[in-house]
Design an enzyme around this catalytic site. Structure first.
Site, PDB file in Angstrom:
ATOM      1  N   SER A   1     -62.400 101.424   9.661  1.00  0.00           N
ATOM      2  CA  SER A   1     -63.500 100.606  10.195  1.00  0.00           C
ATOM      3  C   SER A   1     -63.027  99.211  10.560  1.00  0.00           C
ATOM      4  O   SER A   1     -62.119  98.656   9.934  1.00  0.00           O
ATOM      5  CB  SER A   1     -64.594 100.500   9.127  1.00  0.00           C
ATOM      6  OG  SER A   1     -65.526  99.491   9.469  1.00  0.00           O
TER       7      SER A   1
ATOM      8  N   TYR B   1     -66.461  97.945   0.973  1.00  0.00           N
ATOM      9  CA  TYR B   1     -66.317  98.997   1.991  1.00  0.00           C
ATOM     10  C   TYR B   1     -65.054  98.751   2.822  1.00  0.00           C
ATOM     11  O   TYR B   1     -64.223  99.649   3.008  1.00  0.00           O
ATOM     12  CB  TYR B   1     -67.557  98.984   2.878  1.00  0.00           C
ATOM     13  CG  TYR B   1     -67.528  99.907   4.064  1.00  0.00           C
ATOM     14  CD1 TYR B   1     -67.763 101.267   3.919  1.00  0.00           C
ATOM     15  CD2 TYR B   1     -67.293  99.417   5.345  1.00  0.00           C
ATOM     16  CE1 TYR B   1     -67.752 102.117   5.015  1.00  0.00           C
ATOM     17  CE2 TYR B   1     -67.289 100.262   6.443  1.00  0.00           C
ATOM     18  CZ  TYR B   1     -67.516 101.604   6.277  1.00  0.00           C
ATOM     19  OH  TYR B   1     -67.506 102.440   7.358  1.00  0.00           O
TER      20      TYR B   1
ATOM     21  N   LYS C   1     -61.657 101.038   2.860  1.00  0.00           N
ATOM     22  CA  LYS C   1     -61.159 101.629   4.113  1.00  0.00           C
ATOM     23  C   LYS C   1     -59.691 101.241   4.330  1.00  0.00           C
ATOM     24  O   LYS C   1     -58.857 102.067   4.710  1.00  0.00           O
ATOM     25  CB  LYS C   1     -62.018 101.170   5.298  1.00  0.00           C
ATOM     26  CG  LYS C   1     -63.389 101.829   5.356  1.00  0.00           C
ATOM     27  CD  LYS C   1     -63.279 103.310   5.698  1.00  0.00           C
ATOM     28  CE  LYS C   1     -64.627 103.961   5.958  1.00  0.00           C
ATOM     29  NZ  LYS C   1     -64.508 105.431   6.155  1.00  0.00           N
TER      30      LYS C   1
END
Lengths: 339, 339
Positions: B125, B153, B157
């Site tokens: 991402s 997050y 990632k």
């Protein structure tokens, strides 16, 4: 202050422990308890100090208990080394990634139970850097060079840098990742690290023993003496968050030196006969790993903290000789020298 | 060819599954079996295809069985989203880090048992990027911009990017990490992603529903349409290792667009009354997360693979309207439009 050193029985860990005990304080507070975890017990001089408690065994087997035990500070040095991690992929994942994750989670449990976030220095490595077809590596890697690890060891160190940064962001720890340069001259026996020869080609000749250099004399590498490395770990611990500046890892200072220069310094300090004990015999496995390492490193952020490298490799050799002379096995360790 | 899509019941996953089934081939080989894992079952049209097998449940509960099951290719899309990961730290670690690790280990077991390394596309991402005091973020992040994640997050990632790279280096998978831009316009309901409003401010007005924009109109962001995102995932899968170029992650193409431009495009495509359904009401939590995201992205490596972004946001809105018109719930979804 209650401190934990993981890998506290190892060379860097034991030396750090001695430095902390000798100082007596850290961040201006007395060092009251120093817990050393490692696979093997620490040296006797450390065990003899009333402030020291040794815990022997794999870190991963100890982290569950750490969930109930608050620490003011942690130096997380425990690690499988690069050669081991290449040979045994699962060992690297377990020793470097899973153990770090479990340690950080133990510290997080303490915070969730109402404790204060422990200050944590994580020893990362210059091995996070490497060349990638899409990301050519600069000759001298800086704090903000894009890491592209070419070994599992480097990948695991980099992954842990980001775990440390995120646990810090969340307030579970006050973490700082510092990338150690290759520490040389290490005493004792060669270890499984691919970089082991950077110590061996100095240590063995000084002990009157032949040594094989597995890479070309033109290979350049960022190295640091044990004392400067310890200084770096302590300074990074004592830095305020503002002076550490951010949450990304920083490089510790390096002397960028060629193997040829290391051997010339050896001749200068210990004489040509000692130097002549080193012969070149290329080891493709080691040369292949080292070829993907940076040839030098800069450390602007550490410099701002007042940390500087040695400027000549001869200084590093002299320091090693002094250290050995102060130790009981000096005669053996330095028998190549006509002292 | 036997393929696995983790997160195959989700929006991107289901759309990717449809694209693969419609093409019928991947890398010139027929798609014979398509296994979709997700917490919820995939849409009925996918279940109706004889090539599709759905497996419902947490990925982490399925990886043990995957150790005995060889796949030719894997699209690993399953992930907890950014808002969820900020709210529940353990959920993020489990869903994003532990699940990826377990999936990679399952694939590694297959190789160790004599199988061929599966080709793996990992959906990373743009959230890996962020500003750090020591590492200012460029306005437009490139493939080789130093990531400094500002969310769990993003950190997870990035960590998985490096796991994918190292498992690839070791030959356990043939992995490629592609950083997805914010996919918009997503149909359906808002989800827990902090970026959810980038779809909501278009989708809700088109359905005749008021929508709240939680950030300022001046906020710029790299977005991608669903179709260009799917094109990107497939192209990255089909690329040779040489054309993928290296093992570090690449950015998928983005249209870098301001919220103000998105709403102007909405007025242009759907009329001022639809546009008027969006009002601004700042949400500090979301605005704080988004403030740390890049305002734009470039994708030189993806461009070399032939992947290009849309050049106008209006095109993305029109594509969404066409998609809705082709779906059974179109009347409901587009009731804000006088079609």
């Amino acid at each position: 202050m209650k401190l934990l050193i993981t890998g506290g029985g190892g060379f860097v860990g034991a030396r750090l422990a001695r430095a902390l005990l000798a100082r007596g304080t850290l961040c201006g507070r007395p060092v009251e308890q120093l817990v050393l975890t490692d696979l093997a017990p620490p040296p006797a001089d450390l065990l003899a100090d009333a402030r020291v408690q040794a815990r022997t065994g794999a870190l991963l087997s100890q982290t569950e208990a750490l969930r109930e035990e608050p620490f003011d500070g942690v130096f997380h040095l425990a690690s499988a080394v690069s050669g081991e991690c290449e040979a045994d992929f699962e060992l690297g994942l377990r020793s470097n990634l899973d153990s770090t994750r479990a340690l950080l989670d133990a510290l997080r449990f303490n915070v969730n139970a109402g404790g204060k976030a422990a200050r944590v220095v994580f020893s990362s490595s210059v091995a996070v850097f490497g060349p990638d077809p899409a990301v050519p590596m600069p000759k001298v890697v800086a704090d903000d060079t894009l890491p592209a690890p070419q070994t599992s060891y480097g990948a695991q160190k980099l992954i842990c840098e980001h775990l440390v940064a995120d646990y810090t962001r969340k307030g579970y720890i006050d973490g700082r990742a510092a990338r150690l340069m290759t520490v040389t001259v290490r005493p004792g026996r060669p270890n499984g690290a691919a970089s082991s020869f950077f110590s061996g080609i100095i240590r063995e000749p000084l002990a009157g023993v032949e040594s094989v250099c597995p890479v070309d004399a033109s290979v350049s590498h960022p190295v640091s003496s044990p004392s400067r490395t310890i200084d770096g770990l302590i300074k990074v611990f004592e830095a305020s968050r503002e002076t550490f500046n951010g949450r990304t890892a920083l490089n510790l200072p390096a002397l960028n030196v060629r193997v040829a220069d290391m051997l010339e310094a050896l001749a200068q300090v210990a004489g040509p006969k000692v130097r002549a004990l080193v012969r070149f015999e290329r080891d493709e496995r080691i040369a292949g790993i080292v070829a993907n390492w940076p040839t030098g490193a800069s450390a602007a952020r550490a410099n701002k903290l007042g940390l500087m490298p040695h400027t000549e490799f001869a200084e590093i050799i002299r320091q090693y000789i002094e250290d050995c002379s102060a130790a009981p096995t000096a005669a053996q360790t330095l028998k190549g020298l006509s002292l």
